[in-house]
Design an enzyme around this catalytic site. Sequence first.
Site, PDB file in Angstrom:
ATOM      1  CG  ASN A  13      -1.776   1.212   1.340  1.00  0.00           C
ATOM      2  OD1 ASN A  13      -1.817   2.025   0.413  1.00  0.00           O
ATOM      3  ND2 ASN A  13      -2.468   1.355   2.461  1.00  0.00           N
ATOM      4  CE  LYS A  15      -0.180   3.149   4.818  1.00  0.00           C
ATOM      5  NZ  LYS A  15      -0.043   3.235   6.263  1.00  0.00           N
ATOM      6  CG  HIS A 106      -5.901   1.875   5.314  1.00  0.00           C
ATOM      7  ND1 HIS A 106      -5.429   2.775   6.242  1.00  0.00           N
ATOM      8  CD2 HIS A 106      -4.881   1.014   5.074  1.00  0.00           C
ATOM      9  CE1 HIS A 106      -4.172   2.479   6.531  1.00  0.00           C
ATOM     10  NE2 HIS A 106      -3.814   1.413   5.834  1.00  0.00           N
ATOM     11  CD  GLU A 108      -2.915   5.403   6.738  1.00  0.00           C
ATOM     12  OE1 GLU A 108      -2.936   5.421   5.499  1.00  0.00           O
ATOM     13  OE2 GLU A 108      -1.977   4.901   7.399  1.00  0.00           O
ATOM     14  CD  GLU A 178      -3.326  -2.353   7.308  1.00  0.00           C
ATOM     15  OE1 GLU A 178      -2.223  -2.570   6.794  1.00  0.00           O
ATOM     16  OE2 GLU A 178      -4.003  -1.347   7.066  1.00  0.00           O
ATOM     17  N   GLY A 184       2.841   2.323  10.753  1.00  0.00           N
ATOM     18  CA  GLY A 184       3.824   3.391  10.580  1.00  0.00           C
ATOM     19  C   GLY A 184       4.570   3.760  11.850  1.00  0.00           C
ATOM     20  CB  SER A 222       5.570  -1.815  11.792  1.00  0.00           C
ATOM     21  OG  SER A 222       5.184  -0.482  12.070  1.00  0.00           O
TER      22      SER A 222
HETATM   23  P1  13P Z   1       3.167   0.408   7.627  1.00  0.00           P
HETATM   24  O1  13P Z   1       3.665  -0.889   7.033  1.00  0.00           O
HETATM   25  O2  13P Z   1       3.899   1.610   7.123  1.00  0.00           O
HETATM   26  O3  13P Z   1       3.081   0.337   9.115  1.00  0.00           O
HETATM   27  O4  13P Z   1       1.656   0.606   7.086  1.00  0.00           O
HETATM   28  C1  13P Z   1       0.744  -0.424   7.218  1.00  0.00           C
HETATM   29  C2  13P Z   1      -0.479  -0.086   6.464  1.00  0.00           C
HETATM   30  O5  13P Z   1      -1.238   0.788   6.851  1.00  0.00           O
HETATM   31  C3  13P Z   1      -0.727  -0.792   5.201  1.00  0.00           C
HETATM   32  O6  13P Z   1      -2.016  -0.551   4.731  1.00  0.00           O
END
Ligand code: 13P
Length: 263
Positions: A13, A15, A106, A108, A178, A184, A222
Amino acid sequence: MSGSTITPWVIGNWKMNPMQADASALLQDFKQLLNNQNIAEDSCHIGVAPVAIALSAVRDELKQANRKILTVAQDLSRKAGTGAYTGEISAELLKDSAIEFVLVGHSERREIFGDHPQIINEKVKNALNAGLGVIYCVGESLEQRESGQAEHVVLQQICDIAAVVQPAQWKSIVVAYEPIWAIGTGKTASPADAQAMHAKIREGLSQITPEGQQMAILYGGSVKPENAVELAACPDINGALVGGASLNAESFYQIAQAFANTK
Ligand code: 13P
């Protein structure tokens, strides 16, 4: 070996990253790694989810890889078809651009852009009805985990979409767990904690649909080459949804290899 018969998935992803030139270099490097040592198609589904404006270019670029790599959309509209919805991209438009999968729910999107369960249900329904596969994201916040609500929150998120998924459509859904506190942050759920939640998710899915036993449940938060092997060894962790580490070709390749090797 975990003994699982579910083919793993490793999805990057991206982002709101990267700029065009970097995206192109990233794909070239990743394809080169696969050229040097390919990962068998039946050992792992691999995909990348770029920003919407890059979907067509990435799709075309990936056609030249020596194995199938899915181009995944990061989001879609709650509105179906075509119409006067400025700024939106519907499931049908994605399908028309030969996109096969889309992320929905997601954290976010839920937390920053107000995607509440009703909106998410509209998106899931539109995607499935247009023939797209859905990577449905669930996960609890740190506060919810610390107050002992993690399981309840995640299972509720699973139940939420049951209202709009037709029985025959469950096989088009991949779940991604997640935990928000692991995204992150560099903090990964321990393999034991992740496995425990994945087992609960599988139990929840199996109460809703006979497909539950065969559905892929990905872990995200992560994931990096250093923890991928251990996560991949867990029986109910059937892949990874990778954020930061998917922006580095070598790291993403190593994660895909870790999942392909252990299943
Ligand atoms: P990270 O791997 O940067 O922690 O992000 C995970 C994520 O949100 C994937 O959709």
